[in-house]
Scaffold this active site. Structure first.
Site, PDB file in Angstrom:
ATOM      1  N   LEU A   1      -2.441  -6.221  -0.724  1.00  0.00           N
ATOM      2  CA  LEU A   1      -3.564  -6.984  -1.274  1.00  0.00           C
ATOM      3  C   LEU A   1      -4.564  -6.064  -1.960  1.00  0.00           C
ATOM      4  CD1 LEU A   1      -4.085  -9.584   1.585  1.00  0.00           C
ATOM      5  CD2 LEU A   1      -2.804  -9.857  -0.532  1.00  0.00           C
TER       6      LEU A   1
ATOM      7  N   VAL B   1       0.840  -3.544   6.672  1.00  0.00           N
ATOM      8  CA  VAL B   1       1.344  -3.470   5.301  1.00  0.00           C
ATOM      9  C   VAL B   1       0.548  -4.408   4.391  1.00  0.00           C
ATOM     10  CG1 VAL B   1       3.358  -3.826   3.800  1.00  0.00           C
ATOM     11  CG2 VAL B   1       3.655  -2.790   6.060  1.00  0.00           C
ATOM     12  N   CYS B   2       0.169  -5.562   4.914  1.00  0.00           N
ATOM     13  CA  CYS B   2      -0.510  -6.591   4.105  1.00  0.00           C
ATOM     14  C   CYS B   2      -1.750  -6.070   3.379  1.00  0.00           C
ATOM     15  CB  CYS B   2      -0.847  -7.804   4.959  1.00  0.00           C
ATOM     16  SG  CYS B   2       0.610  -8.596   5.690  1.00  0.00           S
ATOM     17  N   PRO B   3      -2.676  -5.352   4.058  1.00  0.00           N
ATOM     18  CA  PRO B   3      -3.853  -4.907   3.318  1.00  0.00           C
ATOM     19  C   PRO B   3      -3.527  -3.899   2.220  1.00  0.00           C
ATOM     20  CG  PRO B   3      -3.888  -4.026   5.555  1.00  0.00           C
ATOM     21  CD  PRO B   3      -2.769  -5.028   5.485  1.00  0.00           C
TER      22      PRO B   3
END
Length: 187
Positions: free
Chosen positions: A51, A46-48
């Site tokens: 970002l 999920v993080c990329p």
């Protein structure tokens, strides 16, 4: 205890930013609007997406005079490796702060102690270094940069227009409210 209107606690850290390692501190946040955007870890799922969404909207934040700071408990070296190896992360031009000791994550009360990772926390900080918006999401729920941009615009509007407030779904150019006894029970 609520963090709204609280001063950002002191910190110093190293960030990866535009091909260099730079020092960032609580003092770096003063004098302009800032978003401190915590996420669990580099090289995840999920993080990329979050970002990358911030990177796609970075110019709009910059146009408002807002700097973005992403923070995870990874090191600045890991941020560089991720930036160099991922097409999505490679388009990031905002500072990526390493917080391997968890100091910053604890300062903002987003540290998941048993995991050594940060929750998905978003903090909008005014030019005086005071927190104006706090949002914490569960690990599996990604955030939306366009909604964050709307909230930043509302925070900036309220800060520059004393006596006015922004109602739900407010967008730039929409009507605001001036709280008064006359409005009680009429909305």
């Amino acid at each position: 205890m609520s963090q709204i209107n609280q001063q950002v606690k002191p910190f110093k850290a190293t960030a990866y930013h535009n091909g260099k390692f730079i020092e960032v501190s609580d003092e770096s946040l003063k004098g302009k609007w800032s978003v401190v955007f915590f996420y669990p870890a580099d090289f995840t799922f999920v993080c990329p997406t979050e970002l990358g969404d911030l990177a796609d909207n970075y110019a709009a934040f910059q146009k408002l005079g807002v700097e973005i700071y992403s923070v995870s408990t990874d090191t600045h070296f890991t941020h560089k490796a991720w930036h160099d190896s991922s097409e999505t992360i490679g388009k990031i031009h905002y500072p990526m702060i390493g917080d391997p000791t968890g100091t910053i994550s604890r300062n903002f009360d987003v540290m998941i102690e048993e995991a050594g990772l940060a929750d998905r926390g978003t903090f909008v900080i005014d030019p005086e270094g005071r927190i104006q918006i706090v949002e914490i999401n569960a690990g599996g729920i990604g955030r939306d940069a366009s909604e964050l941009l709307r909230k930043v615009k509302a925070a900036q509007y309220v800060a520059s227009h004393p006596g006015e407030v922004c109602p739900a779904k407010w967008k730039e150019g929409d009507a605001t409210l001036a709280p008064s006894l006359d409005l009680v029970g009429k909305i």
